[in-house]
Design an enzyme around this catalytic site. Structure first.
Site, PDB file in Angstrom:
ATOM      1  N   CYS A  70       0.856  -1.182   0.000  1.00 54.42           N
ATOM      2  CA  CYS A  70       0.000   0.000   0.000  1.00 54.42           C
ATOM      3  C   CYS A  70       0.892   1.231   0.000  1.00 54.42           C
ATOM      4  CB  CYS A  70      -0.994  -0.018   1.161  1.00 54.42           C
ATOM      5  SG  CYS A  70      -0.256   0.141   2.798  1.00 54.42           S
ATOM      6  N   HIS A  71       0.400   2.356   0.499  1.00 56.26           N
ATOM      7  CA  HIS A  71       1.175   3.594   0.467  1.00 56.26           C
ATOM      8  C   HIS A  71       2.310   3.580   1.493  1.00 56.26           C
ATOM      9  CE1 HIS A  71       1.198   8.287   0.586  1.00 56.26           C
ATOM     10  NE2 HIS A  71       2.215   7.808  -0.075  1.00 56.26           N
TER      11      HIS A  71
END
Length: 112
Positions: A70-71
């Site tokens: 993810c980020h």
């Protein structure tokens, strides 16, 4: 919970046997993937936003190694924990996410 640093992803991928095909599971939103995509040669990326994982669980092979992304690594951490509870044994969280990848592995991946 298995965590892998971005600087160790290539070594982890290389450790799988020739008959094992890992996949990167990108759980970011579509706009995030468009902003900063991760492409690792020879490793497919499956993009399923975190909120859709329960409904789309059948798209993921429980016998296949999965590296969650993810980020910053928090959403993927939750998804990896969920996958473990659902019977996926070979799952990893990419600690630091795409942000760490950009900072430590490939500066051509945009920061956002």
């Amino acid at each position: 919970m298995q965590q892998v640093r971005v600087t160790d992803v290539q070594a982890l991928l290389a450790s799988f046997g020739p008959d094992t095909r890992p996949v990167i599971l990108d759980v970011r939103e579509p706009w995030e993937v468009q902003t900063a995509a991760l492409a690792v040669p020879g490793v497919p990326t499956v993009c399923i936003p975190m909120r859709e994982i329960p409904q789309r669980l059948a798209e993921l092979d429980a016998a296949q190694p999965i590296l969650g992304l993810c980020h910053h690594g928090m959403r993927s951490l939750q998804v990896v924990a969920f996958l473990e509870r659902e019977g996926h044994a070979d799952v990893y969280n990419i600690a630091g996410g795409i942000d760490a990848w950009s900072r430590e592995v490939d500066a051509s991946v945009p920061l956002y």
